[in-house]
Design an enzyme around this catalytic site. Structure first.
Site, PDB file in Angstrom:
ATOM      1  N   GLU A  55       0.864  -1.183   0.000  1.00 36.19           N
ATOM      2  CA  GLU A  55       0.000   0.000   0.000  1.00 36.19           C
ATOM      3  C   GLU A  55       0.897   1.229   0.000  1.00 36.19           C
ATOM      4  O   GLU A  55       1.671   1.445   0.941  1.00 36.19           O
ATOM      5  CB  GLU A  55      -0.880   0.052   1.239  1.00 36.19           C
ATOM      6  CG  GLU A  55      -1.871  -1.071   1.396  1.00 36.19           C
ATOM      7  CD  GLU A  55      -2.640  -0.928   2.702  1.00 36.19           C
ATOM      8  OE1 GLU A  55      -2.600   0.165   3.313  1.00 36.19           O
ATOM      9  OE2 GLU A  55      -3.262  -1.907   3.122  1.00 36.19           O
ATOM     10  N   ASP A  66      -5.034   8.301  10.934  1.00 37.41           N
ATOM     11  CA  ASP A  66      -3.636   7.939  11.139  1.00 37.41           C
ATOM     12  C   ASP A  66      -3.181   8.263  12.552  1.00 37.41           C
ATOM     13  O   ASP A  66      -3.421   9.350  13.072  1.00 37.41           O
ATOM     14  CB  ASP A  66      -2.742   8.679  10.142  1.00 37.41           C
ATOM     15  CG  ASP A  66      -2.982   8.241   8.711  1.00 37.41           C
ATOM     16  OD1 ASP A  66      -3.529   7.137   8.536  1.00 37.41           O
ATOM     17  OD2 ASP A  66      -2.633   8.985   7.782  1.00 37.41           O
TER      18      ASP A  66
END
Length: 271
Positions: A55, A66
């Site tokens: 990814e 995140d």
């Protein structure tokens, strides 16, 4: 299979892992850390270590999901001018290894870049598809059309909070695999993976024949083996980013992510 019935490299890699009676290892790094060329080199080192799928993260200034480790790397990448062109370049560099290569991106940067333009350039670079953590199928009409045109897999997320109806709706619009988020909250390596992730995978499998890959929290070979016992793929992000962040220099970082990939690759084979 994509919505147009075309088999992507991602589909082939997941099928090969299943034929070996193991889970696939999926590794994430943001483009642009420690540099545009350095991130590509690190991703290739992860493939050398045993990652089946990479990814490539598209750095974004408002990373809602995140955790602090990934945020540090993303902030560095943005401060040094990393943009969508660098992401596509990283995809091309990784796809040349034969690994299935995806982009992980919030929706805003793709929309701003141009949906058709992004899909076209990603496909031309050898990318298999895109994970869009903050985009739901209900709001993805243009994206679904563009990914179908360019034979890209669309990967949406299902979560512990998703109803059975929502899971079924989401998986109908996925290609490649379904991303099962095993914990609520932001990303980050954890001392233990969520014990209810297996239930989420089982609920998801009732709605689709697509592979189901589990992400958020895995950082060790033992955790990878635990997840590989019930998932088709094990997704690792923060642990790879931390290996780079903690390295004293770029070469040490390459060695660290390669070694971590090799360790995790052993884990996914112990299902």
């Amino acid at each position: 299979m994509t919505g147009t019935g075309t088999t992507t490299r991602l589909t082939e890699v997941l099928a090969a892992a299943r034929a070996e009676n193991r889970a696939a290892l999926v590794g994430y790094l943001p483009a642009g850390y420690p540099s545009a060329e350095g991130s590509a080199a690190a991703m290739r080192a992860m493939v050398e270590g045993g990652c089946d799928i990479i990814e490539v993260g598209l750095p974004y200034s408002d990373p809602q999901m995140d955790g602090p480790v990934i945020q540090r790397a993303v902030e560095h990448a943005l401060a040094h001018g990393t943009n969508t062109h660098h992401v596509i370049d990283n995809v091309r560099a990784v796809a040349e290894t034969g690994a299935a290569t995806l982009v992980m991106s919030y929706w805003n940067p793709i929309e701003r870049y141009g949906v058709e333009r992004f899909a076209s350039e990603l496909a031309a670079a050898g990318g298999s598809g895109v994970i869009t953590p903050d985009l739901i199928p209900d709001e993805a009409h243009d994206w679904i059309a563009a990914t179908d045109r360019h034979h890209l897999d669309r990967i949406f997320l299902v979560a512990l909070s998703s109803s059975d109806e929502r899971i079924a709706y989401t998986t109908r619009h996925c290609g490649g695999f379904v991303y099962a988020a095993s914990v609520m909250g932001v990303t980050g390596a954890r001392a233990s993976v969520s014990s209810v992730a297996g239930d989420l995978v089982a609920r998801t499998r009732k709605t689709t024949d697509l592979p189901v890959c589990v992400g958020l929290g895995v950082s060790t070979a033992a955790q990878a083996a635990e997840v590989a016992a019930y998932a088709d793929g094990v997704i690792v992000g923060s642990a790879f980013v931390r290996a780079l962040l903690d390295a004293p220099n770029e070469q040490a970082g390459l060695d660290a992510v390669r070694a971590l990939a090799a360790d995790l690759a052993e884990g996914v084979r112990k299902r």
